[in-house]
Structure formats: C-alpha cells, structure tokens
Design a protein around this motif. Structure first.
Motif: not given
Length: 163
Positions: A83-94, A48-55
């Motif tokens: 999800l890409a917009y929500r975590y744009k400033d987060r480096e990891g640990g989604y 799931a973290d890899n998918m968020i990174q791709l997003g």
C-alpha cells in the motif's frame, strides 16, 4: 471540521469502539474492501488514511505506531510494502465510500469502504484535476496602476451641511 474526540457511535464504550475500529481497519487493509454501516465507515476512513500515511513514512517510529493499532503481522507488512508503494505519489484520499443498501434488520444505511486505485474496484477513480496555468507576478506599481485602470471612478460624497 470534526474534533478528533468526536465519534458518531456514542452507544458503546470507548474501549469497545476502538477495538472494533482496529479490527475493521485491519480487515480493510487485508481485504481492501469491506461493507459496514455508513457511520462506521466514516470513522474508519480517518483511521485507515492515517495508517496509509504511516506506511508511506516508513520509519521505525511509524512502524511501531502502526503496529500498536492494526492487528496482525501480515497486515502490517502489506501496509508498509504494497500500500505504501501504491500510494507513494498520492497526497491523500486513499479510501472511498460507496453507499449500497439499507440493512433489513434495523434499517441502517450500509456502505462499502474500499481503497482507491486498486484492481477490481467498484468505481474507477477520477483523474487528477489539471493545475491552472501559472500567473505572472507583477511588481506593486504595475499592480496598483492596473487596479486603478479597471476600478470604477470614485464618486464625491455630498454632505448635507453644504446645502
């Protein structure tokens, strides 16, 4: 660190395991929280973290790689927009794992896996740790002089041949 080929679930074939993981990651993206066993949740967290990174990457290549893994166009759309917009400033640990109960049938430990920083989450995320204040860089001569100043004095070695 675990190898990428290692899986906690060795009782099933690779095709069945990957199919199950693809479905569970798609359901996690769709519902943003699912309950499963702890072993499955630990495996899902990586994917799931890899998918968020791709997003967050947002390129055509990333979209094709994510489309090859997740199931459903609405899941893919949510991954690359919301999800890409929500975590744009987060480096990891989604994602976050919350252990809940013991399953009645087989006594397997159950856990919720959910995305952090979302509405109606079970536990609020911690604020980011403050950065330590920057230290002034010293030139090598000052650093060596300070090291000699605070270092204990050297003691002379006494050899047995002198006695």
């Amino acid at each position: 660190m675990m190898s990428s080929s290692f899986s906690l679930l060795v009782c099933m074939s690779t095709g069945h395991r990957m199919s199950m993981f693809r479905t569970m990651v798609s359901q996690l993206v769709k519902h943003e929280r699912i309950e499963t066993t702890v072993a499955k949740a630990k495996e899902i967290r990586r994917m799931a973290d890899n998918m968020i990174q791709l997003g967050k990457e947002g390129s055509l290549c990333a979209a094709r790689r994510a489309a090859a893994f997740v199931r459903g166009d609405n899941v893919l759309h949510k991954l690359f927009t919301e999800l890409a917009y929500r975590y744009k400033d987060r480096e990891g640990g989604y994602t976050r794992l919350l252990c809940t109960r013991i399953c009645v049938g087989d006594a397997a430990p159950m856990a919720y896996i959910e995305f952090v920083d979302r509405e109606h989450e079970l536990r609020q995320s911690k604020p980011p740790a403050p950065l330590p204040p920057p230290r002034a860089s010293l030139d090598p001569w000052t650093r060596s002089r300070l090291a000699r100043q605070f270092a204990p004095p050297k003691e002379e070695k006494v050899s047995n041949s002198d006695i």
